[in-house]
Motif scaffolding. Structure first.
Motif, PDB file in Angstrom:
ATOM      1  N   ALA A 188       0.718  -1.155   0.061  1.00  0.00           N
ATOM      2  CA  ALA A 188       0.043  -0.133   0.009  1.00  0.00           C
ATOM      3  C   ALA A 188       0.953   1.185   0.044  1.00  0.00           C
ATOM      4  O   ALA A 188       0.610   2.328  -0.483  1.00  0.00           O
ATOM      5  CB  ALA A 188      -0.935  -0.066   1.117  1.00  0.00           C
ATOM      6  N   TRP A 189       1.905   1.199   0.653  1.00  0.00           N
ATOM      7  CA  TRP A 189       2.813   2.206   0.861  1.00  0.00           C
ATOM      8  C   TRP A 189       3.693   2.431  -0.397  1.00  0.00           C
ATOM      9  O   TRP A 189       3.665   3.813  -0.930  1.00  0.00           O
ATOM     10  CB  TRP A 189       3.815   2.134   2.182  1.00  0.00           C
ATOM     11  CG  TRP A 189       4.666   3.152   2.167  1.00  0.00           C
ATOM     12  CD1 TRP A 189       4.660   4.645   1.936  1.00  0.00           C
ATOM     13  CD2 TRP A 189       6.269   3.043   2.580  1.00  0.00           C
ATOM     14  NE1 TRP A 189       5.950   5.203   2.168  1.00  0.00           N
ATOM     15  CE2 TRP A 189       6.674   4.430   2.682  1.00  0.00           C
ATOM     16  CE3 TRP A 189       6.894   1.997   2.923  1.00  0.00           C
ATOM     17  CZ2 TRP A 189       8.018   4.536   2.968  1.00  0.00           C
ATOM     18  CZ3 TRP A 189       8.158   2.248   3.563  1.00  0.00           C
ATOM     19  CH2 TRP A 189       8.794   3.268   3.381  1.00  0.00           C
ATOM     20  N   LEU A 190       4.210   1.599  -0.809  1.00  0.00           N
ATOM     21  CA  LEU A 190       5.154   1.798  -2.045  1.00  0.00           C
ATOM     22  C   LEU A 190       4.879   1.190  -3.294  1.00  0.00           C
ATOM     23  O   LEU A 190       5.493   1.747  -4.441  1.00  0.00           O
ATOM     24  CB  LEU A 190       6.630   0.880  -1.703  1.00  0.00           C
ATOM     25  CG  LEU A 190       7.330   1.437  -0.338  1.00  0.00           C
ATOM     26  CD1 LEU A 190       8.441   0.505  -0.114  1.00  0.00           C
ATOM     27  CD2 LEU A 190       7.780   2.815  -0.601  1.00  0.00           C
ATOM     28  N   TYR A 191       3.782   0.517  -3.319  1.00  0.00           N
ATOM     29  CA  TYR A 191       3.671  -0.079  -4.686  1.00  0.00           C
ATOM     30  C   TYR A 191       2.162   0.498  -5.341  1.00  0.00           C
ATOM     31  O   TYR A 191       2.140   1.290  -6.264  1.00  0.00           O
ATOM     32  CB  TYR A 191       3.366  -1.527  -4.704  1.00  0.00           C
ATOM     33  CG  TYR A 191       3.387  -2.318  -6.161  1.00  0.00           C
ATOM     34  CD1 TYR A 191       4.399  -2.401  -6.790  1.00  0.00           C
ATOM     35  CD2 TYR A 191       2.058  -2.965  -6.771  1.00  0.00           C
ATOM     36  CE1 TYR A 191       4.540  -3.020  -8.106  1.00  0.00           C
ATOM     37  CE2 TYR A 191       2.102  -3.185  -7.843  1.00  0.00           C
ATOM     38  CZ  TYR A 191       3.313  -3.527  -8.722  1.00  0.00           C
ATOM     39  OH  TYR A 191       3.218  -3.833  -9.882  1.00  0.00           O
ATOM     40  N   ASN A 192       0.982   0.605  -4.594  1.00  0.00           N
ATOM     41  CA  ASN A 192      -0.188   0.978  -4.761  1.00  0.00           C
ATOM     42  C   ASN A 192      -0.130   2.629  -4.423  1.00  0.00           C
ATOM     43  O   ASN A 192      -0.920   3.405  -5.047  1.00  0.00           O
ATOM     44  CB  ASN A 192      -1.157   0.242  -4.232  1.00  0.00           C
ATOM     45  CG  ASN A 192      -1.303  -1.176  -4.823  1.00  0.00           C
ATOM     46  OD1 ASN A 192      -1.221  -1.435  -6.059  1.00  0.00           O
ATOM     47  ND2 ASN A 192      -1.280  -2.109  -3.778  1.00  0.00           N
ATOM     48  N   ILE A 203      11.735   2.513  -6.921  1.00  0.00           N
ATOM     49  CA  ILE A 203      11.968   1.682  -8.074  1.00  0.00           C
ATOM     50  C   ILE A 203      11.662   0.327  -7.459  1.00  0.00           C
ATOM     51  O   ILE A 203      12.000   0.088  -6.134  1.00  0.00           O
ATOM     52  CB  ILE A 203      13.528   1.730  -8.619  1.00  0.00           C
ATOM     53  CG1 ILE A 203      14.586   1.646  -7.560  1.00  0.00           C
ATOM     54  CG2 ILE A 203      13.456   2.867  -9.881  1.00  0.00           C
ATOM     55  CD1 ILE A 203      15.898   1.754  -8.305  1.00  0.00           C
ATOM     56  N   VAL A 204      11.028  -0.739  -8.060  1.00  0.00           N
ATOM     57  CA  VAL A 204      10.480  -2.083  -7.720  1.00  0.00           C
ATOM     58  C   VAL A 204      11.329  -2.986  -8.194  1.00  0.00           C
ATOM     59  O   VAL A 204      11.566  -3.022  -9.558  1.00  0.00           O
ATOM     60  CB  VAL A 204       9.076  -2.065  -7.978  1.00  0.00           C
ATOM     61  CG1 VAL A 204       8.543  -3.306  -7.336  1.00  0.00           C
ATOM     62  CG2 VAL A 204       7.988  -0.994  -7.334  1.00  0.00           C
ATOM     63  N   LEU A 205      11.943  -3.756  -7.457  1.00  0.00           N
ATOM     64  CA  LEU A 205      12.603  -5.012  -7.744  1.00  0.00           C
ATOM     65  C   LEU A 205      12.033  -6.221  -7.330  1.00  0.00           C
ATOM     66  O   LEU A 205      11.231  -6.463  -6.585  1.00  0.00           O
ATOM     67  CB  LEU A 205      13.990  -4.962  -7.095  1.00  0.00           C
ATOM     68  CG  LEU A 205      15.256  -4.248  -7.821  1.00  0.00           C
ATOM     69  CD1 LEU A 205      15.003  -2.931  -7.889  1.00  0.00           C
ATOM     70  CD2 LEU A 205      16.592  -4.497  -7.234  1.00  0.00           C
TER      71      LEU A 205
END
Ligand code: DGT
Length: 230
Positions: A188-192, A203-205
């Protein structure tokens, strides 16, 4: 966007970086933050700051991490106060290198762990209020700003399996549901991005990947993290 942010920082500090380009490495417990940091440890331009977990395990001989897991209702305020202090010190630590990679930050402590304690009714509202007033105060300081967040995204099943495998003594009581809920909060915090505003780019790994192939995933994103040197 990242490079222009960097240029702005340089310009506003008269050509000298006011603080290093600061990257927080975030992700669920067991997502592989330590392995990720080790990869960058060899780079001379990067100061790698591991999480102060040893301090949490030995605060004048008290193991606050263990106390928190044993009796969160009693100890969560003590623990989160100390996490906040030790994280603030990490944010304020001066480095010779132009890039600073931090394992976690003040932000995940508040937005993920305090959030979870609060949702579970394990931290009383007045305690939460004190944590929040401190948090709001220290996160206004220049030293605590982030330029980039690296989100090591795992499935909760993989994170949980790794926790079981490493067998850290304080974590023996951790249940899958706890890791699943922490996963949802990180998402919820970093992706959505539906929970708390996130000023720094993320950036998402894919951190589910096995250790034998994860280096390739790191390499893909290395320029984002390292090519900021003016
Ligand atoms: P890694 O390398 O991704 O496996 O990272 P870990 O699991 O070594 O590091 P981390 O920060 O996810 O968790 C270390 C332990 O400390 C874990 O048992 C969760 C706990 N922890 C970390 N920060 C907080 C916090 O702010 N509050 C609470 N309640 N626990 C925390």
């Amino acid at each position: 966007k990242i490079i222009s942010k960097m240029a702005q920082t340089v310009a506003s500090s008269g050509g000298d970086l006011a603080r290093p380009f600061t990257v927080a490495v975030e992700g669920n417990v067991g997502s592989g933050k330590t392995t990720f940091l080790q990869h960058f440890n060899k780079n001379q331009n990067v100061a790698v700051l591991a999480e102060p977990i040893d301090m949490w395990r030995n605060c004048s001989s008290y193991n606050l991490l263990e106390l928190m897991y044993q009796d969160p209702k009693k100890w969560s305020f003590t623990f989160q106060s100390y996490v906040q202090l030790t994280m603030l010190r990490q944010h304020q630590r001066k480095t010779r290198q132009p890039i600073k990679l931090m394992e976690r930050s003040l932000y995940s402590a508040r937005y993920c762990f305090v959030e979870k304690l609060c949702r579970d009714g394990l931290m009383a509202k007045p305690s939460m209020e004190v944590i929040d007033q401190w948090f709001n105060y220290v996160t206004k300081l220049e030293d605590t700003q982030l330029d980039l967040i690296v989100y090591l995204r795992t499935s909760p099943e993989v994170a949980f399996e790794r926790i079981l495998k490493r067998n850290r003594s304080e974590e023996r009581t951790v249940a899958f549901e706890y890791i699943r809920d922490l996963h949802d909060i990180h998402e919820a915090w970093l992706y959505n991005k539906t929970l708390h505003k996130c000023k720094a780019p993320v950036i998402v790994l894919n951190a589910d990947l096995d250790q034998s192939v994860i280096e390739e995933e790191y390499m893909k994103f290395e320029p984002h993290i390292l090519n900021k040197i003016p």
